[in-house]
Scaffold this active site. Sequence first.
Site, mmCIF file in Angstrom:
data_model
loop_
_atom_site.group_PDB
_atom_site.id
_atom_site.type_symbol
_atom_site.label_atom_id
_atom_site.label_comp_id
_atom_site.label_asym_id
_atom_site.label_seq_id
_atom_site.Cartn_x
_atom_site.Cartn_y
_atom_site.Cartn_z
ATOM 1 N N LYS A 1 -13.399 -6.902 -7.500
ATOM 2 C CA LYS A 1 -14.171 -7.046 -6.249
ATOM 3 C C LYS A 1 -15.528 -7.606 -6.187
ATOM 4 O O LYS A 1 -16.539 -6.638 -6.652
ATOM 5 C CB LYS A 1 -14.074 -5.885 -5.299
ATOM 6 C CG LYS A 1 -12.653 -5.188 -5.125
ATOM 7 C CD LYS A 1 -12.912 -4.338 -3.907
ATOM 8 C CE LYS A 1 -11.288 -3.856 -3.445
ATOM 9 N NZ LYS A 1 -10.435 -3.199 -4.578
ATOM 10 N N LYS A 31 0.789 -1.306 -0.092
ATOM 11 C CA LYS A 31 0.010 -0.017 -0.125
ATOM 12 C C LYS A 31 0.982 1.254 0.091
ATOM 13 O O LYS A 31 1.817 1.428 0.907
ATOM 14 C CB LYS A 31 -0.983 -0.005 1.329
ATOM 15 C CG LYS A 31 -2.137 -0.856 1.078
ATOM 16 C CD LYS A 31 -3.380 -0.499 0.293
ATOM 17 C CE LYS A 31 -4.384 -1.376 0.149
ATOM 18 N NZ LYS A 31 -5.241 -0.902 -0.741
#
Length: 592
Positions: free
Chosen positions: A163, A49
């Site tokens: 997703k 990240k």
Amino acid sequence: HSIWKDSGSPIKSNTLHICGLLSSPDDVSSALEEAERLLQRGYGGMKIKVGRSEVEKDIQVVRAIRERFGPNLVVRCDANRAWTLGEALKFANGVKDCNIEFIEEPVKTLEDLKSFCESSHIPVALDEHLCDALTDAALEDVYVRASEIMNKLSGSLGALVLKPSVLGSVEKFKALVDISVEVGVKPVVSSTFESSVGLSSLSQLALYADGAYRSKSDSRGPILHGLGTIDWNLHELQEMKLYLDQATFHLGNLEKQAVESQLLSRSSPIYDSGSSSLDYEGTSRNGLMTLHKFVTSAKSSSDEQAQSRASRSAVFLHGFLGNVLDWMPLMSSASSDRDCYAVSLPGHSSGPFQNVDDGPANSFQTTLASTSNALNALLEESSVGKPILVGYSMGARVALDMVVSSPEKYSGLVIISSSPGIKDSVSREGRAIKDILLSAQIREMGFDSFLELWYQQPLFESFKNSPQFTSIVSSRAKVHTNHGVADALSSLSPGLQDSLWPKMQDLSVPLCLVCGEHDPKYVAISKEMCELAKSSPHLDSADIRMHVVPGVGHCVHLEAPQVLSPILANFVSYIDGRQAASPSKGVLEAEK
């Protein structure tokens, strides 16, 4: 590579490979330590990240990981649209020799993403931009809309991050897999906040994506899917929990056609908006508040009865301008072993704001206390016994008032980015006047204009840079009215609330304080609250916890639910254990 296995027996499917997740490391040293732990568990790749601190720091972390662990480790980065075009190009230049598999959503706009691809040789991956384009798309429009975006990035697109719980449809998912395979782009299946039940289903979708992708070429290696969020579900019931194995584990043979048949018949339970909801539980007197219970179709009534007996319920209270849907990811994670409820506070979600006192309608001085009392009564009427309260900002002030007024009714308290009120009377009066004037301005200017003005405050700078900001704020305009939030702002103002600071030294339920690193005001307030609570004669040191979440600001629960989830899980698990160890001990009789 790490893959899924069930507790007790293998899942009957092919091998599934998972990418480790390295989330916002504090520094290079801690990043290397966490990466080492991931590699020891068998991960052959990791997603780092980035975009939550300085670009230079992100470059240092990526370069250090590549240098330490060599060229065979798959490294991908995810910026969540945090960077400007200049920042993204600076990062790309800094890691250009690090063999990055792809950078996921480096910039805020699609035009900047196209410019990035024209100026950088590092592949990109689509996630939020793709979801935004398909939010209201009918199935027959998916191909056209997805292709339009993908064509703009032709030659630079390395992956579609899919997703299913966000896409909301198995058919949409399958269509996107087919499109990605057609153009030679990896379809990477990624989780959000699913429990083991949902992740088990996502693993089947990932196997379908693998089979489709590799069917076009035997030379294509396995895809590393983004299902590492299972590590956040630390406190699920063991008989239902999925685990990550340390080595490659073959899960049997499941033919591609059989998987496709399952997908199209919807026989696999996928956690998404279609399998979870908030059931209406009750309304307080005068319709001031409503209580909703989180439910999922994957959970049977016997499951609910068992978990209800084993664990304390959790009740979530949103902040100003929030609503019950803000808590869905956290309730999804926590609901595997307890009942979860969400409260719609006065003036929100188009609900009325009415004074619940018997006094004059304009006597607002006790409105917050009256709201607290009304919610106490609503929970009792709904048979929610001794829950753990979880509140953010305004909701946390209400929750704290409930706990100090009736400590025997609650098992614990989680306060996110909030305070016990304003200490001195002069400052309280000034804040009350300010909020009353602003509420009048809301009625005049309209809700949309107020929303834009409200989120210009420095307090929300970090939230404005988060990828979900636009969709969350747009949803606010759909569920609230300007009159409702105007009433809530003036009537639940901290300027009209008695200071609860003196009560912190006599707190008698376990307390967990959470704030964001980029919210210095509330970091300082939380530290002060923590020190005062430690002086309470009713609590042990283990009963009081404080967490500063790195890389985020005031809206911790919206910016970083994936970090908040294990914090909450650990705290409520501690309370369950505390109650089990001393079931007869009341909160006021706790011993030092």
